[in-house]
Design an enzyme around this catalytic site. Structure first.
Site, mmCIF file in Angstrom:
data_model
loop_
_atom_site.group_PDB
_atom_site.id
_atom_site.type_symbol
_atom_site.label_atom_id
_atom_site.label_comp_id
_atom_site.label_asym_id
_atom_site.label_seq_id
_atom_site.Cartn_x
_atom_site.Cartn_y
_atom_site.Cartn_z
ATOM 1 N N ARG A 118 3.762 10.141 -2.047
ATOM 2 C CA ARG A 118 3.156 9.120 -1.192
ATOM 3 C C ARG A 118 1.641 9.225 -1.217
ATOM 4 N NH1 ARG A 118 -0.453 8.868 2.895
ATOM 5 N NH2 ARG A 118 0.442 10.775 3.776
ATOM 6 N N ASP A 119 1.084 10.225 -0.595
ATOM 7 C CA ASP A 119 -0.374 10.377 -0.534
ATOM 8 C C ASP A 119 -0.959 10.524 -1.939
ATOM 9 O OD1 ASP A 119 -2.382 12.405 1.774
ATOM 10 O OD2 ASP A 119 -2.883 10.712 0.502
ATOM 11 N N ASN A 125 -5.031 15.886 -1.844
ATOM 12 C CA ASN A 125 -4.842 17.073 -1.007
ATOM 13 C C ASN A 125 -4.971 18.322 -1.837
ATOM 14 O OD1 ASN A 125 -3.715 16.123 1.752
ATOM 15 N ND2 ASN A 125 -2.676 14.863 0.265
ATOM 16 N N CYS A 172 -7.268 8.448 -0.424
ATOM 17 C CA CYS A 172 -6.840 7.445 0.561
ATOM 18 C C CYS A 172 -7.570 6.126 0.274
ATOM 19 C CB CYS A 172 -7.190 7.935 1.977
ATOM 20 S SG CYS A 172 -6.803 6.699 3.224
ATOM 21 N N HIS A 183 -3.457 19.489 6.771
ATOM 22 C CA HIS A 183 -3.386 18.469 5.717
ATOM 23 C C HIS A 183 -4.807 18.304 5.194
ATOM 24 C CE1 HIS A 183 -1.786 14.575 3.993
ATOM 25 N NE2 HIS A 183 -3.071 14.295 4.019
ATOM 26 N N HIS A 198 -7.567 17.559 2.364
ATOM 27 C CA HIS A 198 -7.956 17.021 1.067
ATOM 28 C C HIS A 198 -9.024 17.922 0.452
ATOM 29 C CE1 HIS A 198 -5.867 13.028 0.903
ATOM 30 N NE2 HIS A 198 -5.613 13.410 2.142
HETATM 31 C C1 LIG Z 1 -0.296 -0.861 9.471
HETATM 32 C C2 LIG Z 1 -0.453 -2.305 9.025
HETATM 33 C C3 LIG Z 1 0.863 -2.863 8.529
HETATM 34 C C4 LIG Z 1 -0.912 -3.118 10.199
HETATM 35 O O1 LIG Z 1 -1.433 -4.325 9.698
HETATM 36 P P1 LIG Z 1 -1.647 -5.533 10.709
HETATM 37 O O2 LIG Z 1 -2.309 -6.629 9.937
HETATM 38 O O3 LIG Z 1 -2.283 -5.066 11.953
HETATM 39 O O4 LIG Z 1 -0.127 -5.918 11.023
HETATM 40 P P2 LIG Z 1 0.407 -7.285 11.566
HETATM 41 O O5 LIG Z 1 1.474 -6.895 12.520
HETATM 42 O O6 LIG Z 1 -0.709 -8.175 12.016
HETATM 43 O O7 LIG Z 1 1.081 -7.942 10.243
HETATM 44 C C5 LIG Z 1 0.254 -8.380 9.177
HETATM 45 C C6 LIG Z 1 1.182 -8.538 7.991
HETATM 46 O O8 LIG Z 1 1.666 -7.248 7.619
HETATM 47 C C7 LIG Z 1 3.085 -7.210 7.721
HETATM 48 N N1 LIG Z 1 3.448 -5.891 8.224
HETATM 49 C C8 LIG Z 1 3.167 -5.374 9.434
HETATM 50 N N2 LIG Z 1 3.642 -4.112 9.504
HETATM 51 C C9 LIG Z 1 4.219 -3.852 8.306
HETATM 52 C C10 LIG Z 1 4.878 -2.736 7.769
HETATM 53 N N3 LIG Z 1 5.013 -1.611 8.484
HETATM 54 N N4 LIG Z 1 5.362 -2.797 6.525
HETATM 55 C C11 LIG Z 1 5.223 -3.924 5.792
HETATM 56 N N5 LIG Z 1 4.591 -5.034 6.244
HETATM 57 C C12 LIG Z 1 4.095 -4.982 7.495
HETATM 58 C C13 LIG Z 1 3.448 -8.318 8.678
HETATM 59 O O9 LIG Z 1 4.774 -8.727 8.441
HETATM 60 C C14 LIG Z 1 2.439 -9.368 8.297
HETATM 61 O O10 LIG Z 1 2.878 -9.927 7.104
HETATM 62 P P3 LIG Z 1 2.393 -11.437 6.688
HETATM 63 O O11 LIG Z 1 2.802 -12.302 7.833
HETATM 64 O O12 LIG Z 1 0.883 -11.309 6.519
HETATM 65 O O13 LIG Z 1 3.120 -11.686 5.396
HETATM 66 C C15 LIG Z 1 -1.472 -2.353 7.884
HETATM 67 O O14 LIG Z 1 -2.748 -2.062 8.447
HETATM 68 C C16 LIG Z 1 -1.169 -1.388 6.768
HETATM 69 O O15 LIG Z 1 -0.152 -1.483 6.124
HETATM 70 N N6 LIG Z 1 -2.116 -0.446 6.514
HETATM 71 C C17 LIG Z 1 -1.968 0.551 5.438
HETATM 72 C C18 LIG Z 1 -1.828 1.902 6.051
HETATM 73 C C19 LIG Z 1 -1.706 2.946 4.965
HETATM 74 O O16 LIG Z 1 -0.685 3.033 4.305
HETATM 75 N N7 LIG Z 1 -2.784 3.769 4.763
HETATM 76 C C20 LIG Z 1 -2.703 4.884 3.821
HETATM 77 C C21 LIG Z 1 -1.750 5.959 4.337
HETATM 78 S S1 LIG Z 1 -2.407 6.856 5.719
HETATM 79 C C22 LIG Z 1 -3.245 8.134 4.906
HETATM 80 O O17 LIG Z 1 -3.350 8.159 3.711
HETATM 81 C C23 LIG Z 1 -3.777 9.250 5.758
HETATM 82 C C24 LIG Z 1 -2.815 10.441 5.816
HETATM 83 C C25 LIG Z 1 -1.569 10.099 6.585
HETATM 84 O O18 LIG Z 1 -2.442 10.806 4.502
HETATM 85 C C26 LIG Z 1 -3.460 11.647 6.501
HETATM 86 C C27 LIG Z 1 -4.921 11.845 6.092
HETATM 87 O O19 LIG Z 1 -5.165 12.312 4.956
HETATM 88 O O20 LIG Z 1 -5.765 11.458 6.880
#
Ligand SMILES: CC(C)(COP(=O)([O-])OP(=O)([O-])OC[C@H]1O[C@@H](n2cnc3c(N)ncnc32)[C@H](O)[C@@H]1OP(=O)([O-])[O-])[C@@H](O)C(=O)NCCC(=O)NCCSC(=O)C[C@@](C)(O)CC(=O)[O-]
Length: 304
Positions: free
Chosen positions: A13-14, A247, A238, A205, A207
């Site tokens: 994933r990450d 990481n 990210c 966690h 990086h």
């Molecule tokens: C979180 C949202 C979805 C909010 O996004 P949003 O725009 O606030 O959500 P919304 O409720 O307004 O919906 C917008 C659109 O997204 C869809 N939607 C809404 N929710 C979902 C969902 N769960 N899965 C699939 N689709 C979704 C929803 O259906 C809609 O679709 P549309 O009508 O435009 O076709 C968006 O901001 C997003 O997907 N962000 C990406 C987050 C991400 O994956 N980031 C990278 C991972 S985190 C990371 O790497 C850090 C970590 C964990 O590793 C630790 C570290 O190192 O810090």
């Protein structure tokens, strides 16, 4: 008495979420199989997030459908809201991870909401998970520094970690998302966080953007942490933290921990082979020093 450390492999994933070219689902599944065969017992498989935001995770359902039948391995997935949770459970997930941030800017850029709003979004996920018997892990991003706001106060990171733990996360993974942490800043973070969340419920966690991840793990291990996240071959970064690298490499983490006398259950040769394999698949240099060193010591194959 040999200490056992729990490893959370986030490579699928990450490690892959930021890959510019689509990684075939078959490659993701082969990676997961190889990691499980190498001894990893917790492998973060994918993310139920918007494919518009993170296209690399668009095959989330296919990945879940193709997971190896390994009751001895946990396959958590990211689920930032109810839409993600429902899709994850429908796809067979038994554990999900919610993910907040210690900085408002990163919260907005990563999940399109404030820290407070993210907690409001997480609440129904926690309730549904309790109802369904689904385990929930929590992440806090930017626990040391934010790509937009700079240094993050340990008390702020601790407050978000405490909120996730209080809402029912069995573990909270402290994400040094941009790898800016050093042993001093990581220990300051752990002092503040351990005052609010039991150490046994904390994970590191880290990086490796500045090459500090192994040192940060060593300092965290000395502090008492016994759960660490890592990415095979050091894959990753990210999408919302420009320039952040992956990481700590799982191979480097395992080499460090075995050197400290800890048990991980991981076969270092099989892991090194997996790191080399995925690096070749992605056309990337292998980011693991210990993995490369192990492979270099191998007698040259006859090519037969
Ligand atoms: C979180 C949202 C979805 C909010 O996004 P949003 O725009 O606030 O959500 P919304 O409720 O307004 O919906 C917008 C659109 O997204 C869809 N939607 C809404 N929710 C979902 C969902 N769960 N899965 C699939 N689709 C979704 C929803 O259906 C809609 O679709 P549309 O009508 O435009 O076709 C968006 O901001 C997003 O997907 N962000 C990406 C987050 C991400 O994956 N980031 C990278 C991972 S985190 C990371 O790497 C850090 C970590 C964990 O590793 C630790 C570290 O190192 O810090």
């Amino acid at each position: 008495m040999t200490e056992t450390v729990r490893l959370v492999e986030v490579g699928p994933r990450d490690g892959l979420q930021n890959e510019p070219d689509p990684v075939p689902t078959a490659v993701k599944l082969e990676l997961i199989r190889r990691l499980a065969d190498a001894g990893l017992r917790c492998i973060e498989a994918t993310a139920f997030v918007s494919p518009k935001w993170v296209p690399q995770m668009a095959d989330q359902a296919e990945v879940m459908a193709g997971l190896p039948a390994r009751p001895d391995v946990a396959f958590p997935v990211l689920a930032p809201n109810m839409k993600g949770y429902e899709a994850a459970v429908a796809a067979g997930a038994k554990e999900v991870a919610i993910f907040g941030a210690a900085s408002e800017s990163f919260s907005q850029r990563n999940i399109n909401c404030s820290i407070a709003e993210s907690m409001t979004r997480f609440a129904p996920v926690m309730a549904a998970a309790a109802r369904d018997g689904v385990r929930v892990r929590g992440y806090v991003s930017c626990v040391v520094a934010c790509p937009y706001e700079g240094a993050v106060a340990p008390a702020q990171a601790a407050a978000v970690a405490a909120e996730l733990h209080a809402m029912g996360c069995y573990e909270v993974s402290l994400g040094d998302t941009i790898g800016a942490g050093t042993p001093a800043s990581v220990l300051a973070l752990l002092e503040a966080t351990a005052a609010r969340v039991p150490v046994a419920a904390l994970a590191g966690h880290y990086h490796d953007t500045y090459g500090m991840a192994v040192a940060n793990v060593a300092a965290s291990y000395g502090f008492g942490l016994r759960v660490f996240d890592s990415s095979v071959a050091g894959l990753g970064g990210c999408p919302y933290a420009k320039g952040a690298t992956g990481n700590v490499a799982t191979e480097d983490l395992v080499y460090l921990l075995h050197g400290l006398g800890a048990a991980t259950g991981v076969d270092e040769d099989a892991l090194a082979d997996t790191g080399a394999w995925i690096s070749t698949q992605l056309g990337r240099a292998n980011g693991s020093r210990a993995g490369r060193a192990r492979l270099a010591k191998r007698p040259a194959t006859t090519g037969a």
